[in-house]
Design a protein around this motif. Structure first.
Motif, PDB file in Angstrom:
ATOM      1  N   ALA A   1       0.801  -1.225   0.000  1.00  0.00           N
ATOM      2  CA  ALA A   1       0.000   0.000   0.000  1.00  0.00           C
ATOM      3  C   ALA A   1       0.835   1.277   0.000  1.00  0.00           C
ATOM      4  O   ALA A   1       0.400   2.298  -0.511  1.00  0.00           O
ATOM      5  N   ASN A   2       2.023   1.228   0.574  1.00  0.00           N
ATOM      6  CA  ASN A   2       2.832   2.443   0.698  1.00  0.00           C
ATOM      7  C   ASN A   2       4.280   2.144   0.294  1.00  0.00           C
ATOM      8  O   ASN A   2       5.165   2.089   1.135  1.00  0.00           O
ATOM      9  N   PRO A   3       4.514   1.923  -1.016  1.00  0.00           N
ATOM     10  CA  PRO A   3       5.856   1.549  -1.456  1.00  0.00           C
ATOM     11  C   PRO A   3       6.854   2.692  -1.290  1.00  0.00           C
ATOM     12  O   PRO A   3       6.637   3.793  -1.785  1.00  0.00           O
ATOM     13  N   LEU A   4       7.933   2.424  -0.567  1.00  0.00           N
ATOM     14  CA  LEU A   4       8.952   3.435  -0.310  1.00  0.00           C
ATOM     15  C   LEU A   4      10.284   2.987  -0.880  1.00  0.00           C
ATOM     16  O   LEU A   4      10.511   1.805  -1.114  1.00  0.00           O
ATOM     17  N   ARG A   5      11.161   3.946  -1.052  1.00  0.00           N
ATOM     18  CA  ARG A   5      12.537   3.668  -1.450  1.00  0.00           C
ATOM     19  C   ARG A   5      13.445   3.956  -0.275  1.00  0.00           C
ATOM     20  O   ARG A   5      13.187   4.848   0.516  1.00  0.00           O
ATOM     21  N   SER A   6      14.517   3.231  -0.167  1.00  0.00           N
ATOM     22  CA  SER A   6      15.491   3.468   0.896  1.00  0.00           C
ATOM     23  C   SER A   6      16.209   4.787   0.697  1.00  0.00           C
ATOM     24  O   SER A   6      16.490   5.507   1.644  1.00  0.00           O
ATOM     25  N   LYS A   7      16.514   5.093  -0.549  1.00  0.00           N
ATOM     26  CA  LYS A   7      17.341   6.251  -0.853  1.00  0.00           C
ATOM     27  C   LYS A   7      16.540   7.489  -1.239  1.00  0.00           C
ATOM     28  O   LYS A   7      17.104   8.490  -1.631  1.00  0.00           O
ATOM     29  N   ALA A   8      15.231   7.431  -1.145  1.00  0.00           N
ATOM     30  CA  ALA A   8      14.394   8.576  -1.533  1.00  0.00           C
ATOM     31  C   ALA A   8      14.521   9.688  -0.499  1.00  0.00           C
ATOM     32  O   ALA A   8      14.560   9.437   0.700  1.00  0.00           O
ATOM     33  N   LYS A   9      14.542  10.909  -0.980  1.00  0.00           N
ATOM     34  CA  LYS A   9      14.630  12.052  -0.074  1.00  0.00           C
ATOM     35  C   LYS A   9      13.299  12.291   0.628  1.00  0.00           C
ATOM     36  O   LYS A   9      13.251  12.606   1.793  1.00  0.00           O
ATOM     37  N   SER A  10      12.215  12.163  -0.096  1.00  0.00           N
ATOM     38  CA  SER A  10      10.886  12.403   0.466  1.00  0.00           C
ATOM     39  C   SER A  10      10.173  11.075   0.658  1.00  0.00           C
ATOM     40  O   SER A  10      10.311  10.178  -0.151  1.00  0.00           O
ATOM     41  N   LYS A  11       9.400  10.956   1.702  1.00  0.00           N
ATOM     42  CA  LYS A  11       8.657   9.728   1.966  1.00  0.00           C
ATOM     43  C   LYS A  11       7.156   9.996   2.006  1.00  0.00           C
ATOM     44  O   LYS A  11       6.407   9.295   2.649  1.00  0.00           O
ATOM     45  N   SER A  12       6.715  11.023   1.277  1.00  0.00           N
ATOM     46  CA  SER A  12       5.290  11.347   1.262  1.00  0.00           C
ATOM     47  C   SER A  12       4.537  10.332   0.402  1.00  0.00           C
ATOM     48  O   SER A  12       5.110   9.734  -0.504  1.00  0.00           O
ATOM     49  N   PRO A  13       3.240  10.131   0.670  1.00  0.00           N
ATOM     50  CA  PRO A  13       2.453   9.202  -0.139  1.00  0.00           C
ATOM     51  C   PRO A  13       2.484   9.552  -1.627  1.00  0.00           C
ATOM     52  O   PRO A  13       2.550   8.676  -2.466  1.00  0.00           O
ATOM     53  N   GLU A  14       2.455  10.832  -1.938  1.00  0.00           N
ATOM     54  CA  GLU A  14       2.480  11.237  -3.346  1.00  0.00           C
ATOM     55  C   GLU A  14       3.748  10.731  -4.028  1.00  0.00           C
ATOM     56  O   GLU A  14       3.722  10.276  -5.158  1.00  0.00           O
ATOM     57  N   ASP A  15       4.872  10.804  -3.322  1.00  0.00           N
ATOM     58  CA  ASP A  15       6.124  10.323  -3.889  1.00  0.00           C
ATOM     59  C   ASP A  15       6.149   8.806  -4.008  1.00  0.00           C
ATOM     60  O   ASP A  15       6.715   8.261  -4.950  1.00  0.00           O
ATOM     61  N   SER A  16       5.544   8.108  -3.048  1.00  0.00           N
ATOM     62  CA  SER A  16       5.592   6.650  -3.088  1.00  0.00           C
ATOM     63  C   SER A  16       4.710   6.073  -4.196  1.00  0.00           C
ATOM     64  O   SER A  16       4.886   4.919  -4.558  1.00  0.00           O
ATOM     65  N   TYR A  17       3.786   6.833  -4.731  1.00  0.00           N
ATOM     66  CA  TYR A  17       2.907   6.339  -5.794  1.00  0.00           C
ATOM     67  C   TYR A  17       3.422   6.687  -7.188  1.00  0.00           C
ATOM     68  O   TYR A  17       2.798   6.328  -8.183  1.00  0.00           O
ATOM     69  N   ARG A  18       4.510   7.414  -7.272  1.00  0.00           N
ATOM     70  CA  ARG A  18       5.044   7.777  -8.586  1.00  0.00           C
ATOM     71  C   ARG A  18       5.342   6.533  -9.382  1.00  0.00           C
ATOM     72  O   ARG A  18       5.728   5.528  -8.801  1.00  0.00           O
ATOM     73  N   PRO A  19       5.152   6.539 -10.673  1.00  0.00           N
ATOM     74  CA  PRO A  19       4.865   7.637 -11.569  1.00  0.00           C
ATOM     75  C   PRO A  19       3.372   7.921 -11.737  1.00  0.00           C
ATOM     76  O   PRO A  19       2.981   8.709 -12.584  1.00  0.00           O
ATOM     77  N   TYR A  20       2.563   7.292 -10.923  1.00  0.00           N
ATOM     78  CA  TYR A  20       1.117   7.426 -11.064  1.00  0.00           C
ATOM     79  C   TYR A  20       0.577   8.614 -10.274  1.00  0.00           C
ATOM     80  O   TYR A  20       1.176   9.053  -9.303  1.00  0.00           O
ATOM     81  N   ASP A  21      -0.601   9.054 -10.660  1.00  0.00           N
ATOM     82  CA  ASP A  21      -1.295  10.118  -9.950  1.00  0.00           C
ATOM     83  C   ASP A  21      -1.767   9.574  -8.599  1.00  0.00           C
ATOM     84  O   ASP A  21      -2.435   8.530  -8.533  1.00  0.00           O
ATOM     85  N   ALA A  22      -1.410  10.260  -7.525  1.00  0.00           N
ATOM     86  CA  ALA A  22      -1.727   9.791  -6.175  1.00  0.00           C
ATOM     87  C   ALA A  22      -3.222   9.579  -5.983  1.00  0.00           C
ATOM     88  O   ALA A  22      -3.647   8.614  -5.330  1.00  0.00           O
ATOM     89  N   GLU A  23      -4.040  10.445  -6.544  1.00  0.00           N
ATOM     90  CA  GLU A  23      -5.494  10.320  -6.389  1.00  0.00           C
ATOM     91  C   GLU A  23      -6.010   9.023  -7.013  1.00  0.00           C
ATOM     92  O   GLU A  23      -6.863   8.348  -6.439  1.00  0.00           O
ATOM     93  N   GLU A  24      -5.474   8.645  -8.180  1.00  0.00           N
ATOM     94  CA  GLU A  24      -5.882   7.395  -8.827  1.00  0.00           C
ATOM     95  C   GLU A  24      -5.483   6.188  -7.985  1.00  0.00           C
ATOM     96  O   GLU A  24      -6.222   5.221  -7.871  1.00  0.00           O
ATOM     97  N   VAL A  25      -4.304   6.261  -7.405  1.00  0.00           N
ATOM     98  CA  VAL A  25      -3.813   5.150  -6.596  1.00  0.00           C
ATOM     99  C   VAL A  25      -4.629   5.018  -5.310  1.00  0.00           C
ATOM    100  O   VAL A  25      -4.999   3.909  -4.915  1.00  0.00           O
ATOM    101  N   VAL A  26      -4.939   6.128  -4.678  1.00  0.00           N
ATOM    102  CA  VAL A  26      -5.745   6.088  -3.452  1.00  0.00           C
ATOM    103  C   VAL A  26      -7.110   5.456  -3.743  1.00  0.00           C
ATOM    104  O   VAL A  26      -7.610   4.645  -2.954  1.00  0.00           O
ATOM    105  N   LYS A  27      -7.697   5.788  -4.882  1.00  0.00           N
ATOM    106  CA  LYS A  27      -8.975   5.159  -5.272  1.00  0.00           C
ATOM    107  C   LYS A  27      -8.796   3.653  -5.450  1.00  0.00           C
ATOM    108  O   LYS A  27      -9.649   2.863  -5.051  1.00  0.00           O
TER     109      LYS A  27
END
Length: 189
Positions: free
Chosen positions: A151-177
Motif C-alpha cells: 500500500a505504501n511503497p517506499l525507497r530506501s534512498k528517496a529524499k521524500s517519503k510522502s504518499p504522493e512520492d511513493s505512488y510515482r509515476p502514477y497520480d496519487a489520487e488514482e492510486v488512493v482510489k
C-alpha cells in the motif's frame, strides 16, 4: 467474448476460474521489508514476480535480494537498452517457464506470457493492477496462487517519503482510489 459453451472447455474454464488469493502486504513498504516477504513466501521451482512502480525501487529490491544471495534472480525495467531488455525477456520466457524471482517495473504488465505463482506488487491505478494480476496463475493450475499488494511503497534512498512520492509515476489520487478496491476482497480472480 466467451460464450457459455466456451466455458465448458476445461482449459478455458480453468483460466476463467483461476484462484488468486489477494492480501495486503502488512508492514511491507521498504525494499528491505519487500525482500523479507519475497524470501518468506517464494518457493523453489516456482516463479515469483515482484513489481515495483519505479526503476529506482525495483533496483533497490533487486539489490537487497542479491545481497541475500537469492537464486535465479532477474531484473527487468524500461531503462535497459532494447537489446538487453530483449535478452532478459527471452531468459524469462525460455523453456516455457522461468523458475526464480523476477523484480520488474510495469514492463511486465503486458506483452509477456508469464505465469507466476506468487506476486508482490506496489499499489497502482486499478487498470494497472488488473494487468499485473493477469500475470498470476494464468493457466488456472495453482490452487494456492497469492498476490500481495504493497500500500505504501517506499525507497530506501528517496529524499521524500510522502504518499504522493511513493505512488510515482502514477497520480496519487488514482492510486488512493485503487487501494479501496483490493481492501474489499481477498480474491483477484
Amino acid at each position: 467474448r466467451l460464450e457459455a459453451d466456451d466455458l465448458e472447455i476445461p482449459e478455458i474454464h480453468a483460466r476463467v476460474h483461476a484462484r488468486k488469493i489477494l492480501e495486503r502486504a502488512e508492514g511491507c513498504d521498504t525494499p528491505q521489508t519487500t525482500a523479507d516477504l519475497v524470501q518468506a513466501k517464494h518457493q523453489p521451482g516456482t516463479l515469483t514476480l515482484v513489481i515495483a512502480n519505479t526503476v529506482g525501487r525495483a533496483q533497490e529490491i533487486w539489490d537487497e535480494l542479491s545481497k541475500r544471495k537469492a537464486e535465479n534472480l532477474l531484473l527487468m525495467h524500461s531503462r535497459f537498452r532494447p537489446c538487453n531488455r530483449q535478452q532478459r525477456a527471452s531468459a524469462l520466457l525460455e523453456k516455457g517457464t522461468f523458475q526464480g524471482i523476477v523484480v520488474a517495473t510495469q514492463v511486465v504488465e503486458a506483452g509477456l506470457d508469464i505465469d507466476a505463482d506468487l506476486m508482490i506488487t506496489d499499489v497502482a491505478p486499478w487498470a494497472s493492477l488488473m494487468q499485473r494480476f493477469g500475470r498470476v496463475n494464468r493457466r488456472g493450475r495453482d490452487i494456492d496462487a497469492h498476490i500481495y499488494w504493497v500500500a505504501n511503497p517506499l525507497r530506501s534512498k528517496a529524499k521524500s517519503k510522502s504518499p504522493e512520492d511513493s505512488y510515482r509515476p502514477y497520480d496519487a489520487e488514482e492510486v488512493v482510489k485503487a487501494i479501496a478496491l483490493p481492501e474489499k476482497t481477498n480474491s483477484a480472480a
